[in-house]
Motif scaffolding. Sequence first.
Motif, mmCIF file in Angstrom:
data_model
loop_
_atom_site.group_PDB
_atom_site.id
_atom_site.type_symbol
_atom_site.label_atom_id
_atom_site.label_comp_id
_atom_site.label_asym_id
_atom_site.label_seq_id
_atom_site.Cartn_x
_atom_site.Cartn_y
_atom_site.Cartn_z
ATOM 1 N N ASP A 71 -2.399 6.708 -8.591
ATOM 2 C CA ASP A 71 -2.884 5.509 -7.903
ATOM 3 C C ASP A 71 -3.577 4.547 -8.862
ATOM 4 N N ARG A 72 -2.872 3.441 -9.108
ATOM 5 C CA ARG A 72 -3.325 2.427 -10.045
ATOM 6 C C ARG A 72 -3.190 1.033 -9.426
ATOM 7 N N ILE A 73 -4.135 0.169 -9.764
ATOM 8 C CA ILE A 73 -4.031 -1.262 -9.478
ATOM 9 C C ILE A 73 -3.937 -1.967 -10.820
ATOM 10 N N HIS A 74 -2.812 -2.620 -11.071
ATOM 11 C CA HIS A 74 -2.605 -3.317 -12.347
ATOM 12 C C HIS A 74 -2.877 -4.806 -12.171
ATOM 13 N N PHE A 75 -3.568 -5.399 -13.148
ATOM 14 C CA PHE A 75 -3.951 -6.805 -13.037
ATOM 15 C C PHE A 75 -3.992 -7.452 -14.415
ATOM 16 N N THR A 76 -3.986 -8.775 -14.428
ATOM 17 C CA THR A 76 -4.025 -9.522 -15.682
ATOM 18 C C THR A 76 -5.455 -9.728 -16.144
ATOM 19 N N THR A 77 -5.594 -10.166 -17.380
ATOM 20 C CA THR A 77 -6.923 -10.521 -17.880
ATOM 21 C C THR A 77 -7.384 -11.817 -17.214
ATOM 22 N N PRO A 78 -8.692 -11.999 -17.040
ATOM 23 C CA PRO A 78 -9.194 -13.256 -16.457
ATOM 24 C C PRO A 78 -8.728 -14.453 -17.282
ATOM 25 N N GLY A 79 -8.378 -15.514 -16.595
ATOM 26 C CA GLY A 79 -7.935 -16.721 -17.272
ATOM 27 C C GLY A 79 -6.446 -16.828 -17.426
ATOM 28 N N SER A 80 -5.722 -15.783 -17.066
ATOM 29 C CA SER A 80 -4.263 -15.859 -17.160
ATOM 30 C C SER A 80 -3.691 -16.813 -16.131
ATOM 31 N N LEU A 81 -4.431 -17.036 -15.049
ATOM 32 C CA LEU A 81 -4.079 -18.000 -14.025
ATOM 33 C C LEU A 81 -5.083 -19.147 -14.051
ATOM 34 N N PRO A 82 -4.729 -20.300 -13.482
ATOM 35 C CA PRO A 82 -5.667 -21.434 -13.478
ATOM 36 C C PRO A 82 -7.008 -21.064 -12.855
ATOM 37 N N HIS A 83 -8.043 -21.757 -13.313
ATOM 38 C CA HIS A 83 -9.415 -21.592 -12.808
ATOM 39 C C HIS A 83 -9.967 -20.195 -13.116
ATOM 40 N N GLY A 84 -9.444 -19.559 -14.157
ATOM 41 C CA GLY A 84 -9.972 -18.269 -14.586
ATOM 42 C C GLY A 84 -9.635 -17.109 -13.688
ATOM 43 N N ARG A 85 -8.699 -17.286 -12.775
ATOM 44 C CA ARG A 85 -8.409 -16.246 -11.800
ATOM 45 C C ARG A 85 -7.577 -15.099 -12.384
ATOM 46 N N ILE A 86 -7.595 -13.994 -11.661
ATOM 47 C CA ILE A 86 -6.911 -12.766 -12.056
ATOM 48 C C ILE A 86 -5.750 -12.529 -11.106
ATOM 49 N N LEU A 87 -4.600 -12.189 -11.644
ATOM 50 C CA LEU A 87 -3.444 -11.832 -10.825
ATOM 51 C C LEU A 87 -3.439 -10.329 -10.580
ATOM 52 N N ILE A 88 -3.507 -9.930 -9.317
ATOM 53 C CA ILE A 88 -3.335 -8.529 -8.950
ATOM 54 C C ILE A 88 -1.832 -8.321 -8.784
ATOM 55 N N GLY A 89 -1.226 -7.640 -9.759
ATOM 56 C CA GLY A 89 0.229 -7.633 -9.835
ATOM 57 C C GLY A 89 0.926 -6.426 -9.268
ATOM 58 N N LEU A 90 0.261 -5.239 -9.317
ATOM 59 C CA LEU A 90 0.956 -4.008 -8.941
ATOM 60 C C LEU A 90 0.027 -3.032 -8.242
ATOM 61 N N PHE A 91 0.506 -2.462 -7.156
ATOM 62 C CA PHE A 91 -0.039 -1.244 -6.573
ATOM 63 C C PHE A 91 0.986 -0.151 -6.855
ATOM 64 N N VAL A 92 0.604 0.902 -7.566
ATOM 65 C CA VAL A 92 1.570 1.943 -7.930
ATOM 66 C C VAL A 92 0.907 3.305 -7.975
ATOM 67 N N LYS A 93 1.729 4.352 -7.980
ATOM 68 C CA LYS A 93 1.221 5.707 -8.203
ATOM 69 C C LYS A 93 0.824 5.851 -9.669
ATOM 70 N N HIS A 94 1.796 5.611 -10.560
ATOM 71 C CA HIS A 94 1.565 5.720 -12.000
ATOM 72 C C HIS A 94 2.764 5.122 -12.693
ATOM 73 N N PHE A 141 0.822 -1.215 0.000
ATOM 74 C CA PHE A 141 0.000 0.000 0.000
ATOM 75 C C PHE A 141 0.855 1.264 0.000
ATOM 76 N N ARG A 142 2.085 1.186 0.467
ATOM 77 C CA ARG A 142 2.949 2.368 0.521
ATOM 78 C C ARG A 142 3.383 2.836 -0.862
ATOM 79 N N ARG A 143 3.114 2.047 -1.881
ATOM 80 C CA ARG A 143 3.486 2.440 -3.241
ATOM 81 C C ARG A 143 2.415 3.300 -3.907
ATOM 82 N N PHE A 144 1.288 3.455 -3.244
ATOM 83 C CA PHE A 144 0.297 4.413 -3.722
ATOM 84 C C PHE A 144 0.710 5.823 -3.306
#
Length: 305
Positions: A279-302, A190-193
Motif C-alpha cells: 500500500d503506497r501513495i505516489h506523488f510528485t515533488t511540490p512545485g511540479s504543478l502550478p501554485h506549488g501544488r502536488i500531484l497525487i498520481g497513484l494508489f497502488v499495492k507496490h 482505492f481498489r488498487r490498494f
Amino acid sequence: MVDESSFAFDSVDDSLAEEAIDDFNDALSQLLQAGVPVSKFSLCLDFECRTGVPLYALLYERATGIDIDTLRRCSDLLDRCVDWDQEIDDVVTSCVVAGECVDSWSLGYLVMRSGDCFMACLACSTAGRRGLLSVVAGDASAEVFILVEPSDLVDFWQLVLRRERVASEGFFAIADRAFPQLVFHSELDFRRFHGTYDEVYDWVVEVLAVLNNRMVQSFESRKGVRHLVQSDMASCGVDVSPESSQTHKNKKAIAQRSVEHDGQIYLCEWHAKRLWNTDRIHFTTPGSLPHGRILIGLFVKHLDT
C-alpha cells in the motif's frame, strides 16, 4: 447552516460589522458556488441585530454606515439559502456555546441534527465564536464547527473526512475541498490498494492532510533536502520517502511511477507507505504543478524497484 444570532452588532461599530459581513459573504459564496446546500431559519431576518433594528432593516433599509454593496450581497446570498424549519417546531433555542448563553434557533437545530452527520454553521466573526465548539441545547449537546471566513473551510472539510467515513464514491469530491494544495489524478482508485477501503481510509486521510498542510512548507524550508523532509513528515506520523537511485536507473520501474496529467507526464518519485510491504501513495515533488501544488498520481499495492 446560517447562525442568525451571530448578526448581533450592538457592541461593535459599523466598520467591524462590515468586515465581519464581508468575510461571512465570502465563505457563504464559496459554499454555494461549490454546490454545497446551506440552510437558514426562515425568520432569520427578524433577528434584532441592534437595539430596535431587525436584520431585514439593516440589509434592506440601509440606515447605517455599512457599505451598501456588502449589505446587498449578503441579502442576495441569504436569498439563495433554503429554509430548514419546514414542519419543525420543537427546537430548543436556548443554547450554551463555549460557556456563553445564546438564543439561536439554528444552533439548537444543529444540535438536534448532530446525530445524523457532522454539522457546521456560518457566523459573523464579531460573535466571537469560531472553529470546533461544544454547543448545548437543553439535554442534548454536540460539537459544531463554526465558519467565519473562507480560510475556515479547509479545516472543516478535513474534519469531515476525519470524523465521518465518507463513501468511496464521494471521497474525492470532498478531498478536493479539504486539500487545496493537492491535485488528484483522475484514475486514482482505492481498489488498487491491498487493504480494504475501511482498512486504508484513516491512513489515506492522514497522509493527504500532512502532504497538504506540511509538505510544501517543509520542502521550501528544507530546500528540498530529502532526509530532512522525511524527518519532518515522520514527526507528523507519516512515513514518506523518495525513490532510490537504483529505482531511478530501472527504466521499467520509473515508467510505472510516471503518469499523464493534462497532457504532460509527471514522475511521482515520492511515496507514502502504509505497511512495509504493501500500500503506497505516489506523488510528485511540490512545485511540479502550478501554485506549488502536488500531484497525487497513484494508489497502488507496490511497484517494482
